[in-house]
Enzyme design. Sequence first.
Site, short mmCIF file in Angstrom:
data_model
loop_
_atom_site.label_atom_id
_atom_site.label_comp_id
_atom_site.label_asym_id
_atom_site.label_seq_id
_atom_site.Cartn_x
_atom_site.Cartn_y
_atom_site.Cartn_z
N LYS A 146 -2.41 2.39 6.84
CA LYS A 146 -2.77 3.57 6.05
C LYS A 146 -2.30 3.43 4.62
O LYS A 146 -1.21 2.93 4.37
CB LYS A 146 -2.10 4.80 6.70
CG LYS A 146 -2.46 6.12 6.12
CD LYS A 146 -3.60 6.77 6.87
CE LYS A 146 -4.14 7.98 6.15
NZ LYS A 146 -4.91 7.66 4.95
N LYS A 197 7.30 4.10 3.75
CA LYS A 197 7.05 5.54 3.62
C LYS A 197 6.65 6.15 4.98
O LYS A 197 7.17 7.17 5.39
CB LYS A 197 5.91 5.74 2.60
CG LYS A 197 5.70 7.17 2.16
CD LYS A 197 4.48 7.29 1.22
CE LYS A 197 4.63 6.45 -0.04
NZ LYS A 197 3.54 6.73 -1.01
N LYS A 237 -2.79 -0.71 1.25
CA LYS A 237 -3.21 -0.15 -0.04
C LYS A 237 -4.44 -0.88 -0.52
O LYS A 237 -4.63 -2.06 -0.19
CB LYS A 237 -2.10 -0.32 -1.08
CG LYS A 237 -2.18 0.66 -2.21
CD LYS A 237 -1.65 2.00 -1.75
CE LYS A 237 -1.41 2.97 -2.86
NZ LYS A 237 -0.53 4.06 -2.41
N SER A 263 -2.34 13.61 5.28
CA SER A 263 -3.41 12.70 5.68
C SER A 263 -3.38 12.50 7.20
O SER A 263 -4.42 12.43 7.86
CB SER A 263 -3.24 11.33 5.02
OG SER A 263 -3.85 11.31 3.75
N1 GLU Z 1 -1.98 7.27 -1.97
C1 GLU Z 1 -1.03 8.16 -1.37
C2 GLU Z 1 0.34 7.50 -1.29
O1 GLU Z 1 0.66 6.63 -2.08
C3 GLU Z 1 -1.51 8.73 -0.05
C4 GLU Z 1 -1.77 7.74 1.04
C5 GLU Z 1 -2.44 8.35 2.27
O2 GLU Z 1 -2.62 9.55 2.32
O3 GLU Z 1 -2.78 7.57 3.15
O4 GLU Z 1 1.17 7.89 -0.52
#
Ligand code: GLU
Length: 474
Positions: A72, A96, A108, A365
């Site tokens: 994710k 994270k 990413k 999300s």
């Molecule tokens: N781009 C966001 C982040 O850096 C959200 C990632 C997501 O919701 O999967 O955490």
Amino acid sequence: MADKHYSFFEGVVKNFDKAAPYSELTEGLLEQIKACNSIFAMKFPVRLNDGGDVEVIEAYRVQHSNHRMPTKGGIRFSMDVNQDEVMALAALMTYKCAVIGVPYGGAKGGVKIDPKKYSVEQLERITRRYTAELVRKNFIGPGLDVPAPDYGTGPREMAWIMDTYMTLKHGEMDGAGCVTGKPVEQNGIVGRAEATGRGVFYGIREALSYEDDMKKIGLTTGTQGKTMVIQGMGNVGSHTGLISIAEGGIKVIGVAEYEGSIHNPDGIDIAALLEFRKKTGSIVGFPGTTTLEHRGAALELECDILVPAALENQINADNASKIKAKIIAEAANGPVTPEAEEVLLKRGCLIIPDMYINAGGVTVSYFEWLKNLSHSTFGHMEKRFTSNRYNNMVDLILQMTGKELSPAQRALLTNGADELDLVRSGLEESMIQAYQGIRKTWQADPNIPDLRTAAFVYAIKKIGADYLAMGIWP
Ligand code: GLU
């Protein structure tokens, strides 16, 4: 600019290595956790105008860790996109997700374009072609890899991604869960847009609630009356400001943006500032504020909490010694370089790390993905039931006591939870639990030097436990 000695990915690795010795895992396992598992670097052609020439677009998708599936992480549209950056951001997603407790590996994506240079139709062509490339290589799917918005993308792009995926994978039951951050009316979830900013506020509030910790940095507990400076008025920075003011009684005294820095010691009305910027295209000249001498000057203001909510490497060896904030809440990914961090920690600054403080986005999300997989809406089944039960209870109490309630008081006591209530409640719980987990890790080992290292240790231990439990096959 990045500091001389490290690329962004090397900076993440450096932070990982600082934490690794406290994790009690073997060297080989640590290497496996640290490495990027799959890197998809692509170049694809897009015909931007009917009958015109093609433009070759450079893009990436990196899956940092497949220890949990799907992977994710967002997709960024920016001219600064490169493989190292996407690798660093994918790695941060792994840690994270582990810290906040959502069951994903990290990933990413990045497309090297300046979105401002293209029409909406051209952006749609680029986004759809990028998605088709991901489908072709099995780099997208509700059980494989689930993108989301990041810098330069939003709900509009997510809707295009979903539609492209569903068209190519016609009839796939859970197809809508192939991407999150979609428009609410297109299988999205309420509260996703504000989620990262709201999470930043909950995280700051939690950090400020521990008297011992606050004493060490010369602050009282509680958010009320604390001063804040925000860099970046995008989705994350603006919601952090709005919610911190409305729900925390925090005073935002400075804002830094691309076009300049503004200051008002009595507090800046962020809602009005956003309106002003929409009209004029700039934050500079907002009534009641003074314009500071250079673009990043607001970062150097005296304040309790500094929130860098723009891009990586914003607080670096060049400006670290000028930063006066007692707390830095990393709403962006990687805004403080390792060199800057050394300087800041030496003077006693509390850095609340990105992998925790900006995890609200991926948390909601996750709720959106669950909603897509369950093909229903949170709260739908029980809202009325709860409300009826509380109304009956209130009626009984009023009958027994002979008292009365105003309609507003009754509503407060008897409303059933809707989707937004549940999303916010789940986010709040996740942010509080995770902070307590990191803090406990920090307190359990007096040798762990700082909060970021504690967050890494907390994450690495969880990922390591996954590997040890599932084994390695073949
Ligand atoms: N781009 C966001 C982040 O850096 C959200 C990632 C997501 O919701 O999967 O955490």
